[in-house]
Structures are given as C-alpha cells and as structure tokens.
Design an enzyme around this catalytic site. Structure first.
Site, short mmCIF file in Angstrom:
data_model
loop_
_atom_site.label_atom_id
_atom_site.label_comp_id
_atom_site.label_asym_id
_atom_site.label_seq_id
_atom_site.Cartn_x
_atom_site.Cartn_y
_atom_site.Cartn_z
N ASP A 26 0.86 -1.18 0.00
CA ASP A 26 0.00 0.00 0.00
C ASP A 26 0.91 1.24 0.00
O ASP A 26 2.13 1.14 -0.15
CB ASP A 26 -1.01 -0.03 1.16
CG ASP A 26 -0.38 0.23 2.52
OD1 ASP A 26 0.87 0.33 2.61
OD2 ASP A 26 -1.14 0.33 3.50
N HIS A 40 6.22 -31.24 11.10
CA HIS A 40 5.69 -29.91 10.77
C HIS A 40 4.67 -30.00 9.64
O HIS A 40 3.75 -29.19 9.56
CB HIS A 40 6.83 -28.96 10.42
CG HIS A 40 7.83 -28.85 11.52
ND1 HIS A 40 7.51 -28.31 12.75
CD2 HIS A 40 9.11 -29.25 11.59
CE1 HIS A 40 8.57 -28.37 13.54
NE2 HIS A 40 9.55 -28.95 12.87
N HIS A 63 9.31 -24.36 9.82
CA HIS A 63 8.26 -25.02 10.60
C HIS A 63 6.85 -24.77 10.07
O HIS A 63 5.98 -25.62 10.26
CB HIS A 63 8.32 -24.55 12.06
CG HIS A 63 9.46 -25.15 12.82
ND1 HIS A 63 9.52 -25.15 14.20
CD2 HIS A 63 10.59 -25.79 12.40
CE1 HIS A 63 10.64 -25.75 14.59
NE2 HIS A 63 11.31 -26.13 13.51
N THR A 92 2.71 -1.53 8.86
CA THR A 92 3.13 -2.44 9.93
C THR A 92 3.36 -3.87 9.43
O THR A 92 3.92 -4.69 10.17
CB THR A 92 2.02 -2.53 11.00
OG1 THR A 92 0.81 -2.98 10.34
CG2 THR A 92 1.78 -1.18 11.65
N CYS A 121 3.09 -3.12 4.08
CA CYS A 121 2.23 -1.99 4.45
C CYS A 121 2.95 -1.26 5.59
O CYS A 121 4.14 -1.49 5.81
CB CYS A 121 0.81 -2.42 4.79
SG CYS A 121 0.60 -3.39 6.30
C1 RB5 Z 1 -2.06 2.70 6.47
O1 RB5 Z 1 -2.15 3.91 7.16
C2 RB5 Z 1 -1.81 1.55 7.46
O2 RB5 Z 1 -2.94 1.35 8.22
C3 RB5 Z 1 -1.44 0.29 6.70
O3 RB5 Z 1 -0.31 0.54 5.94
C4 RB5 Z 1 -1.10 -0.92 7.54
O4 RB5 Z 1 -0.13 -0.61 8.50
C5 RB5 Z 1 -2.25 -1.64 8.10
O5 RB5 Z 1 -2.12 -2.67 8.78
#
Ligand code: RB5
Length: 155
Positions: free
Chosen positions: A8, A133, A98, A67, A65
């Site tokens: 994203d 596994h 695993h 996180t 993304c």
């Molecule tokens: C975008 O602001 C953020 O929410 C997205 O990149 C991601 O971290 C969502 O899990």
C-alpha cells in the site's frame, strides 16, 4: 523463483527497494502495485498477492504496508495462503522451516532495506522441514477447509 510483490502507500518505498533487490538476485518478480505513495486500501493489494500464490501463479509473495499486519490478516483470508509478518531473519527462517509460510509481510514504517533484504533473502532460500511440521500444516489446512465447507453439524 516467481514472486508476486505488492504494497500500500505506506509500504511503497520499501516495496520498491525490495523489488529491485529481488530482480537483481535473478528472481521473476511481478509487481501488483501500489505504484506511488497515493493512498490505497491494503486489502486490495494483499488479495492480489495472496491469490497469485494460492493459484500457483507465484511461488512466494511479499507484501509491505505500514506495519505488515493488515496485509497479513487480509492475505490469510485467501485459502492456501500462510502469510507471516516478520521483523527478523531468524523468524523468517522459522516461518519457512516449521510453518511453510508462503507469503512474508513487512513493516514499511518500521524497518528499512538493510533489515528487509536479509529477511526476504532468508524467507526465499529456506526450505520447509516437513515431517512433524507437515502434519501441523495439514491441520491448519483442515481448519481452513472446515471453514470453507462447514459440516452440517457446524451449521
Ligand atoms: C495505512 O495507514 C496503514 O494502516 C497500513 O499501511 C497498515 O499498516 C495496516 O495494517
């Protein structure tokens, strides 16, 4: 290896660096976007990568993304996807050995290319150990199948 990669807006910069790294390493890379930092909803991208891996069009997936969390949740809704959010090469190794993970997700707002490249390299070069596994991965697949086609008693 055939790799589908996506991100994203929050993962765009790191995705670009990882894509170039993978191409330089000789992989066959398909970039499903985003192609700029313009805001895009991460489930759309995660689904594209997840479906490519689940269908066999890709051997592995990489999604970035902010996180790495939202794209992992979304990609794991595609049957056959085992997506893991990874912050260290050691966890990338375990996810392959695993869990036979087939998609790795990265936190574009928390790690840079110096950290991401070793994670992805280990993820792509480590084999699944199979054996006990495999039994556990089969159990995960059975949960997934039961969710897709609930037995009458579960209705
Ligand atoms: C975008 O602001 C953020 O929410 C997205 O990149 C991601 O971290 C969502 O899990």
């Amino acid at each position: 290896m055939r790799i589908h990669i996506g991100a994203d807006h929050a993962g765009f910069t790191l995705k670009e660096a990882v894509r170039e790294h993978l191409v330089e390493a000789g992989h066959d890379v398909t970039d499903v976007g985003a192609y700029s930092e313009e805001s895009v909803d991460y489930p759309v991208i995660a689904e594209k990568v997840g479906r490519a891996v689940a269908s066999g069009a890709a051997d592995r997936g990489v999604i970035v993304c902010g996180t790495g969390l939202g794209v992992a949740i979304a990609a794991n809704k595609v049957r056959g996807v085992r997506a893991v959010q990874v912050m260290t090469p050691a966890f990338a190794e375990m996810a392959r050995r695993h869990n036979d993970a087939n998609v790795v997700t990265l936190a574009g707002r928390s790690i840079g290319s110096d950290e991401a490249f070793p994670i992805v390299d280990v993820f792509l070069s480590t084999d699944f150990e199979g054996d006990r596994h495999q039994r556990r991965v089969d159990q995960i697949s059975a949960i997934e199948a039961a969710e897709a086609c609930p037995t009458p008693s579960a209705l």
